[in-house]
Design a protein around this motif. Structure first.
Motif, mmCIF file in Angstrom:
data_model
loop_
_atom_site.group_PDB
_atom_site.id
_atom_site.type_symbol
_atom_site.label_atom_id
_atom_site.label_comp_id
_atom_site.label_asym_id
_atom_site.label_seq_id
_atom_site.Cartn_x
_atom_site.Cartn_y
_atom_site.Cartn_z
ATOM 1 N N ASP A 29 -6.696 -54.083 -16.586
ATOM 2 C CA ASP A 29 -7.338 -55.213 -17.247
ATOM 3 C C ASP A 29 -6.910 -55.263 -18.709
ATOM 4 O OD1 ASP A 29 -9.601 -56.612 -18.819
ATOM 5 O OD2 ASP A 29 -10.008 -57.116 -16.733
ATOM 6 N N PRO A 30 -6.229 -56.326 -19.135
ATOM 7 C CA PRO A 30 -5.682 -56.374 -20.492
ATOM 8 C C PRO A 30 -6.728 -56.493 -21.594
ATOM 9 C CG PRO A 30 -5.340 -58.483 -19.390
ATOM 10 C CD PRO A 30 -5.880 -57.544 -18.350
ATOM 11 N N SER A 31 -7.932 -56.929 -21.248
ATOM 12 C CA SER A 31 -8.954 -57.107 -22.285
ATOM 13 C C SER A 31 -9.486 -55.777 -22.807
ATOM 14 C CB SER A 31 -10.119 -57.937 -21.743
ATOM 15 O OG SER A 31 -10.929 -57.167 -20.858
ATOM 16 N N GLY A 32 -9.407 -54.725 -21.993
ATOM 17 C CA GLY A 32 -9.948 -53.437 -22.392
ATOM 18 C C GLY A 32 -11.446 -53.305 -22.192
ATOM 19 N N GLU A 33 -12.135 -54.410 -21.889
ATOM 20 C CA GLU A 33 -13.597 -54.334 -21.767
ATOM 21 C C GLU A 33 -14.041 -53.422 -20.623
ATOM 22 O OE1 GLU A 33 -16.556 -57.813 -22.219
ATOM 23 O OE2 GLU A 33 -16.537 -57.366 -20.067
ATOM 24 N N PRO A 34 -13.445 -53.506 -19.425
ATOM 25 C CA PRO A 34 -13.880 -52.596 -18.361
ATOM 26 C C PRO A 34 -13.687 -51.125 -18.727
ATOM 27 C CG PRO A 34 -12.667 -54.426 -17.420
ATOM 28 C CD PRO A 34 -12.481 -54.499 -18.907
ATOM 29 N N PHE A 35 -12.577 -50.805 -19.421
ATOM 30 C CA PHE A 35 -12.374 -49.411 -19.804
ATOM 31 C C PHE A 35 -13.374 -48.993 -20.878
ATOM 32 C CE2 PHE A 35 -9.726 -45.980 -21.890
ATOM 33 C CZ PHE A 35 -9.985 -45.046 -20.893
ATOM 34 N N ALA A 36 -13.719 -49.913 -21.763
ATOM 35 C CA ALA A 36 -14.758 -49.626 -22.754
ATOM 36 C C ALA A 36 -16.086 -49.360 -22.054
ATOM 37 C CB ALA A 36 -14.899 -50.793 -23.729
ATOM 38 N N ALA A 37 -16.406 -50.172 -21.031
ATOM 39 C CA ALA A 37 -17.640 -49.961 -20.275
ATOM 40 C C ALA A 37 -17.622 -48.607 -19.582
ATOM 41 C CB ALA A 37 -17.828 -51.085 -19.263
ATOM 42 N N LEU A 38 -16.469 -48.241 -19.027
ATOM 43 C CA LEU A 38 -16.354 -46.953 -18.341
ATOM 44 C C LEU A 38 -16.573 -45.800 -19.313
ATOM 45 C CD1 LEU A 38 -15.609 -45.345 -15.775
ATOM 46 C CD2 LEU A 38 -13.214 -45.522 -16.482
ATOM 47 N N CYS A 39 -15.907 -45.853 -20.459
ATOM 48 C CA CYS A 39 -16.042 -44.768 -21.432
ATOM 49 C C CYS A 39 -17.462 -44.682 -21.991
ATOM 50 C CB CYS A 39 -15.031 -44.951 -22.560
ATOM 51 S SG CYS A 39 -13.319 -44.613 -22.077
ATOM 52 N N LYS A 40 -18.026 -45.827 -22.379
ATOM 53 C CA LYS A 40 -19.376 -45.799 -22.946
ATOM 54 C C LYS A 40 -20.400 -45.386 -21.907
ATOM 55 C CE LYS A 40 -20.741 -48.352 -26.349
ATOM 56 N NZ LYS A 40 -21.109 -49.443 -27.282
ATOM 57 N N GLY A 41 -20.227 -45.913 -20.688
ATOM 58 C CA GLY A 41 -21.195 -45.600 -19.639
ATOM 59 C C GLY A 41 -21.160 -44.159 -19.206
ATOM 60 N N ALA A 42 -19.988 -43.525 -19.292
ATOM 61 C CA ALA A 42 -19.858 -42.117 -18.917
ATOM 62 C C ALA A 42 -20.020 -41.185 -20.117
ATOM 63 C CB ALA A 42 -18.489 -41.880 -18.280
ATOM 64 N N HIS A 43 -20.295 -41.749 -21.289
ATOM 65 C CA HIS A 43 -20.466 -41.010 -22.539
ATOM 66 C C HIS A 43 -19.192 -40.304 -22.970
ATOM 67 C CE1 HIS A 43 -25.159 -40.827 -22.181
ATOM 68 N NE2 HIS A 43 -24.665 -42.031 -21.971
ATOM 69 N N PHE A 91 -11.231 -43.507 -25.560
ATOM 70 C CA PHE A 91 -10.982 -44.922 -25.278
ATOM 71 C C PHE A 91 -9.762 -45.426 -26.057
ATOM 72 C CE2 PHE A 91 -11.596 -49.226 -26.994
ATOM 73 C CZ PHE A 91 -11.471 -49.967 -25.823
ATOM 74 N N SER A 92 -9.764 -45.221 -27.366
ATOM 75 C CA SER A 92 -8.709 -45.770 -28.216
ATOM 76 C C SER A 92 -7.354 -45.163 -27.881
ATOM 77 C CB SER A 92 -9.043 -45.533 -29.684
ATOM 78 O OG SER A 92 -10.255 -46.168 -30.037
ATOM 79 N N THR A 93 -7.311 -43.850 -27.693
ATOM 80 C CA THR A 93 -6.041 -43.177 -27.418
ATOM 81 C C THR A 93 -5.412 -43.694 -26.135
ATOM 82 O OG1 THR A 93 -6.764 -41.176 -28.568
ATOM 83 C CG2 THR A 93 -4.939 -40.952 -27.008
ATOM 84 N N ILE A 94 -6.201 -43.769 -25.072
ATOM 85 C CA ILE A 94 -5.645 -44.192 -23.788
ATOM 86 C C ILE A 94 -5.279 -45.668 -23.823
ATOM 87 C CG2 ILE A 94 -6.186 -44.510 -21.335
ATOM 88 C CD1 ILE A 94 -7.740 -41.872 -21.498
ATOM 89 N N MET A 95 -6.080 -46.482 -24.488
ATOM 90 C CA MET A 95 -5.738 -47.900 -24.604
ATOM 91 C C MET A 95 -4.391 -48.082 -25.301
ATOM 92 S SD MET A 95 -7.913 -50.160 -23.334
ATOM 93 C CE MET A 95 -7.765 -51.606 -24.369
ATOM 94 N N VAL A 96 -4.190 -47.378 -26.399
ATOM 95 C CA VAL A 96 -2.939 -47.506 -27.155
ATOM 96 C C VAL A 96 -1.764 -46.983 -26.335
ATOM 97 C CG1 VAL A 96 -1.680 -46.673 -29.171
ATOM 98 C CG2 VAL A 96 -4.036 -47.461 -29.414
#
Length: 216
Positions: A151-165, A171-176
């Motif tokens: 997903d190019p928006s990054g929102e689902p990965f942000a939800a995954l990281c925040k939800g799993a603490h 988040f930032s490292t893997i996104m980049v």
């Protein structure tokens, strides 16, 4: 125009035709659920929602996306059902799903933060099968992990990281490393914490048992 009972009979006939008609079945069940007829038996609404949930999980991505676009503005739909549409939904539907998770009455489950060191190392090494590594780290299915990564928006990965603490650095490292631009990084702050926790719990419940058990 066919009556509600005639439509229900037609849906049963479609279901009996097997997996080849899952897309057609999902579409027709969704149409009936989202526009419940005045003569529709109330006792059938619950079973039809359960049937919709089952057929959506078996449907292809194109079918899910088409149905997800229609899920907004239906607060009568159960939360566990609309959560199934989050990854395939357009931005407006996703935000509505996050909001419903954020204000839901049920308490979020306790979360043990994952050990992301190996995950970040695999991302840096551009290791093959990274989606499977992500799935194992967060105790979600490979299919869900792949959809989140793609997903190019990054929102689902942000939800995954925040939800799993998992922390922001993960988040930032893997996104980049996966080619996201700097503009996608602030999305981490736009995802509500409680909503993310409930969404991750939902993804884990959909994972194969042996994957979900790894998170316990």
């Amino acid at each position: 125009m066919p009556t509600a009972r005639e439509r229900l009979s037609h849906l049963l006939a479609l279901a009996a035709e097997g997996p080849g008609r899952r897309a057609a079945l999902a579409g027709e069940v969704a149409e009936l659920v989202l526009d419940w007829p005045a003569d529709g038996p109330e006792a059938m609404r619950g079973p039809l929602m359960a049937l919709l949930e089952l057929t959506v999980r078996e449907a292809d991505w194109e079918t899910r996306a088409r149905l997800a676009a229609r899920m907004g503005g239906h607060p009568e739909l159960p939360l566990h059902l609309i959560n199934d549409f989050y990854l395939a939904g357009p931005p407006r539907v996703r935000r509505e799903i996050l909001l419903r998770n954020e204000i839901a009455d049920e308490p979020p489950q306790a979360v043990n933060p994952p050990d992301c060191q190996a995950l970040v190392a695999a991302a840096r090494a551009n290791a093959p099968g990274f989606a499977a590594t992500l799935g194992a780290c967060f105790a979600i299915s490979n299919e869900t992990a792949l959809a989140i990564l793609n997903d190019p928006s990054g929102e689902p990965f942000a939800a995954l990281c925040k939800g799993a603490h998992a922390d922001r650095a993960t988040f930032s490292t893997i996104m980049v490393l996966h080619g996201a631009g700097a503009a996608a990084l602030p999305v981490f702050d736009t995802v509500p914490q409680r909503a993310a926790e409930r969404l991750v719990a939902h993804w884990r419940r959909q994972a194969p048992h042996h994957v979900a058990a790894a998170a316990e």
